[in-house]
Design an enzyme around this catalytic site. Structure first.
Site, PDB file in Angstrom:
ATOM      1  N   GLN A  38       6.969 -20.927  63.559  1.00 36.58           N
ATOM      2  CA  GLN A  38       6.754 -19.526  63.836  1.00 36.58           C
ATOM      3  C   GLN A  38       5.856 -18.990  62.921  1.00 36.58           C
ATOM      4  O   GLN A  38       5.210 -17.944  63.407  1.00 36.58           O
ATOM      5  CB  GLN A  38       8.232 -18.704  63.486  1.00 36.58           C
ATOM      6  CG  GLN A  38       9.347 -18.878  64.420  1.00 36.58           C
ATOM      7  CD  GLN A  38      10.628 -17.980  64.149  1.00 36.58           C
ATOM      8  OE1 GLN A  38      11.460 -18.502  63.524  1.00 36.58           O
ATOM      9  NE2 GLN A  38      10.586 -16.798  64.458  1.00 36.58           N
ATOM     10  N   HIS A 132      14.624 -25.853  61.881  1.00 30.01           N
ATOM     11  CA  HIS A 132      14.939 -24.481  62.319  1.00 30.01           C
ATOM     12  C   HIS A 132      14.395 -24.380  63.779  1.00 30.01           C
ATOM     13  O   HIS A 132      13.327 -23.968  64.161  1.00 30.01           O
ATOM     14  CB  HIS A 132      13.936 -23.585  61.291  1.00 30.01           C
ATOM     15  CG  HIS A 132      14.383 -22.257  61.819  1.00 30.01           C
ATOM     16  ND1 HIS A 132      14.471 -21.305  60.240  1.00 30.01           N
ATOM     17  CD2 HIS A 132      14.191 -21.304  62.430  1.00 30.01           C
ATOM     18  CE1 HIS A 132      14.738 -20.218  60.760  1.00 30.01           C
ATOM     19  NE2 HIS A 132      14.402 -20.040  62.151  1.00 30.01           N
ATOM     20  N   ASN A 176      19.558 -24.207  61.555  1.00 33.55           N
ATOM     21  CA  ASN A 176      19.485 -22.741  61.676  1.00 33.55           C
ATOM     22  C   ASN A 176      20.129 -22.559  62.825  1.00 33.55           C
ATOM     23  O   ASN A 176      19.631 -22.621  63.982  1.00 33.55           O
ATOM     24  CB  ASN A 176      18.146 -22.299  61.583  1.00 33.55           C
ATOM     25  CG  ASN A 176      17.673 -20.757  61.648  1.00 33.55           C
ATOM     26  OD1 ASN A 176      17.949 -20.080  60.690  1.00 33.55           O
ATOM     27  ND2 ASN A 176      17.584 -20.486  62.852  1.00 33.55           N
ATOM     28  N   GLU A 177      21.147 -21.455  62.667  1.00 33.44           N
ATOM     29  CA  GLU A 177      22.001 -21.073  63.801  1.00 33.44           C
ATOM     30  C   GLU A 177      21.954 -22.097  64.800  1.00 33.44           C
ATOM     31  O   GLU A 177      21.870 -21.648  66.044  1.00 33.44           O
ATOM     32  CB  GLU A 177      21.256 -19.661  64.296  1.00 33.44           C
ATOM     33  CG  GLU A 177      20.802 -18.693  63.327  1.00 33.44           C
ATOM     34  CD  GLU A 177      20.369 -17.433  64.079  1.00 33.44           C
ATOM     35  OE1 GLU A 177      19.542 -17.641  64.966  1.00 33.44           O
ATOM     36  OE2 GLU A 177      20.412 -16.290  63.465  1.00 33.44           O
TER      37      GLU A 177
END
Length: 433
Positions: A38, A132, A176-177
Site C-alpha cells: 500500500q 499483509h 493481517n486479517e
C-alpha cells in the site's frame, strides 16, 4: 458506499538479546501503521499487482509508485518518531523476498532489516507483519493457500525473514486479517451477480497471464478451501519464527467488528463460531491477539441489519462510532484470555477534523477497557499515510499524513499531532500508561 473492508472482501537457536534501543518491554505502544504493497510502490511480483493490470479489473486504479516508501521509508520512520509515538507497524513483502519459488533475495532482507534497525535506533518498537494480504505471483499461480504445501512454503519464508529481522522486532504478526475473506455472510454489502462475474473474469485473466489454469488468492473467489491451509500456515509460521527467537511475541491480527445483537443472539453466536473462533483456536499458543476494528455491526435474527436511526452520523451520513474498538477488544480478550494489541483502528476522512475528533474518543474506549482489566499492549492507528486502499485506489483518506501523488511530499495533518500529544501524555487523561 462500499468501504475499504467490503471492497477488499470481494531450525536455529534463540538469538542473543537485541543490542539496539527499544521502549521498555512493559511500555504501552502508541503507534501508526503502514503495509508494504500500500505504500512501497512497484510491487511487480505480487499477486495484487497483476490483478491491478488486468482487463477487466475491479481496481479503481493501479498502485503504481504508491507513496514511494520503498525509497522514502526513512522519512516515514522519522515522522513517527517526531510525532512522539513509540511504535511503528510495517510489513515485509513476500514477493520481494522470494520473487521466484525457492529464490530468496538477501538484498531485500537487508532492506527490511535496515528499517527495523532504524526504528530501534529511533526508540521505536518495530511491529512487523510477515504477510499483509499480498503473496508472490508464483504462489497464487500454483494454487495459493489451496495448495497442500502452502503452509510449509509460508513457514520457510517466515524462517528466512526471522533470521534476518527477528533480533530487532518488538512484536511479530504472521497474517493481517486472514478472516476478512469470509466476511461475506456477515456484511450488509453483498456483491451482485455482475460483481461476482467481474471478479471471476479478472482472476481468469490473471491465471492466463501467469500461464496457469488457476490464480488463487485469499481475497478473491471462494475462500472456503483456503482457510484450513491458512490456519495451519499461521501455526507453522509462528513455530518458524519462535525457532529463531523464542522470546519474540508472535500473534496474528484479526478483523473484529464490535458486534451487537438486535434480537439476534443466535446469529451473533453463529458469526463468532464461523468468523472468529477458528482463528482464535489457531492462535491458541500465540502471545497476543491483534485486533483491527473500523465499525460496529448490528445483527438481527436473519443477519446484519441497518445501523439504528439514533446512531450519531458523520457529515457524509456514515455512522460515527469511535467506541466500537472498546467492544471488540473486550470480546477478543474474553474469548482468548490473551493480551490484546490494537493493530489497526482509524477512519476514512477527507476532513481531517473528523479524524482529530475520532482519535481521542477511540482511545478513551480503549482506556476504559484497560481500567476494567483488559490487558491492552498498545494502540496502533491506521494509517500513517494516505495510501493505496486496494479496490478503492487512492480515494480513501485514512492517513495521519497526506502524500502528494506527484512529488511524494509528506504533509503531517493536525490529527497526527492529536495522537502524538495523547501518546506523550500517556493517554487521554494525561496519566502514564
Amino acid at each position: 458506499m462500499i468501504d475499504r473492508r467490503q471492497a477488499l472482501a470481494l531450525g536455529a537457536a534463540t538469538m542473543a538479546a537485541p543490542a539496539l534501543a527499544l521502549p521498555p518491554r512493559d511500555a504501552f505502544l502508541w503507534g501508526a501503521a503502514t503495509a508494504g504493497h500500500q505504500v512501497e510502490g512497484n510491487n511487480v511480483n505480487a499477486d495484487i499487482w497483476l490483478l491491478e493490470q488486468m482487463k477487466p479489473t475491479l481496481f479503481a486504479e493501479p498502485s503504481g509508485d504508491a507513496c514511494d516508501s520503498l525509497h522514502r521509508w526513512d522519512q516515514d520512520v522519522a515522522i513517527v518518531k517526531a510525532l512522539g509515538l513509540n511504535a511503528y507497524r510495517c510489513s515485509v513483502e513476500w514477493s520481494r523476498i522470494e520473487p521466484a519459488e525457492g529464490q530468496f533475495s538477501q538484498a531485500w532482507l537487508d532492506h527490511y532489516a535496515r528499517i527495523v534497525d532504524r526504528c530501534r535506533a529511533s526508540g521505536l518498537a518495530p511491529v512487523v507483519t510477515f504477510n499483509h494480504f499480498t503473496t508472490p505471483r508464483w504462489f497464487a499461480a500454483r494454487g495459493g493457500w489451496e495448495a497442500g504445501d502452502a503452509p510449509t512454503l509460508f513457514a520457510r519464508y517466515c524462517d528466512r525473514v526471522a533470521r534476518a529481522l527477528a533480533r530487532g522486532i518488538s512484536h511479530a504478526l504472521t497474517f493481517n486479517e486472514p478472516n476478512l475473506s469470509i466476511s461475506g455472510p456477515w456484511s450488509r454489502f453483498q456483491p451482485d451477480a455482475r460483481a461476482k462475474a467481474a471478479t471471476q473474469a479478472m482472476i481468469a485473466a490473471a491465471a492466463k497471464a501467469s500461464g496457469s489454469d488457476r490464480f488463487s488468492l485469499l481475497n478473491g473467489g471462494d475462500p472456503t478451501p483456503m482457510i484450513p491451509g491458512l490456519l495451519r500456515a499461521h501455526r507453522l509460521g509462528r513455530e518458524a519464527i519462535k525457532a529463531v527467537r523464542g522470546d519474540l511475541p508472535v500473534g496474528l491480527s484479526l478483523a473484529i467488528s464490535d458486534d451487537v445483537s438486535v434480537d439476534g443472539d443466535a446469529m451473533l453466536a453463529a458469526k463468532r463460531r464461523a468468523y472468529y473462533e477458528p482463528f482464535f483456536e489457531a492462535g491458541r499458543d500465540d502471545d497476543f491477539v491483534g485486533v483491527q476494528t473500523y465499525e460496529r455491526t448490528y445483527l438481527g435474527p436473519n443477519g446484519p441489519v441497518d445501523t439504528p436511526a439514533a446512531t450519531p452520523r458523520r457529515a457524509d451520513g456514515k455512522p460515527y462510532e469511535p467506541a466500537a474498538i472498546g467492544g471488540s477488544i473486550r470480546y477478543a480478550h474474553r474469548a482468548t484470555a490473551k493480551p490484546v494489541l490494537v493493530t489497526e483502528n482509524g477512519i476514512d476522512a477527507t476532513d481531517d477534523r473528523e479524524r482529530a475528533r475520532f482519535i481521542p474518543a477511540a482511545i478513551a474506549a480503549v482506556e476504559a477497557a484497560r481500567r476494567d482489566g483488559v490487558p491492552v499492549l498498545g494502540y496502533i492507528h491506521w494509517s500513517l499515510l494516505d495510501n493505496f486502499e486496494w479496490l478503492s485506489g487512492y480515494k480513501p483518506r485514512y492517513g495521519l499524513v497526506a502524500v502528494d501523488r506527484t512529488t511524494f511530499t509528506r504533509t503531517v495533518k493536525p490529527s497526527a499531532h492529536v495522537l502524538g500529544r495523547i501518546a506523550q501524555a500517556g493517554g487521554t487523561q494525561g496519566k502514564p500508561s
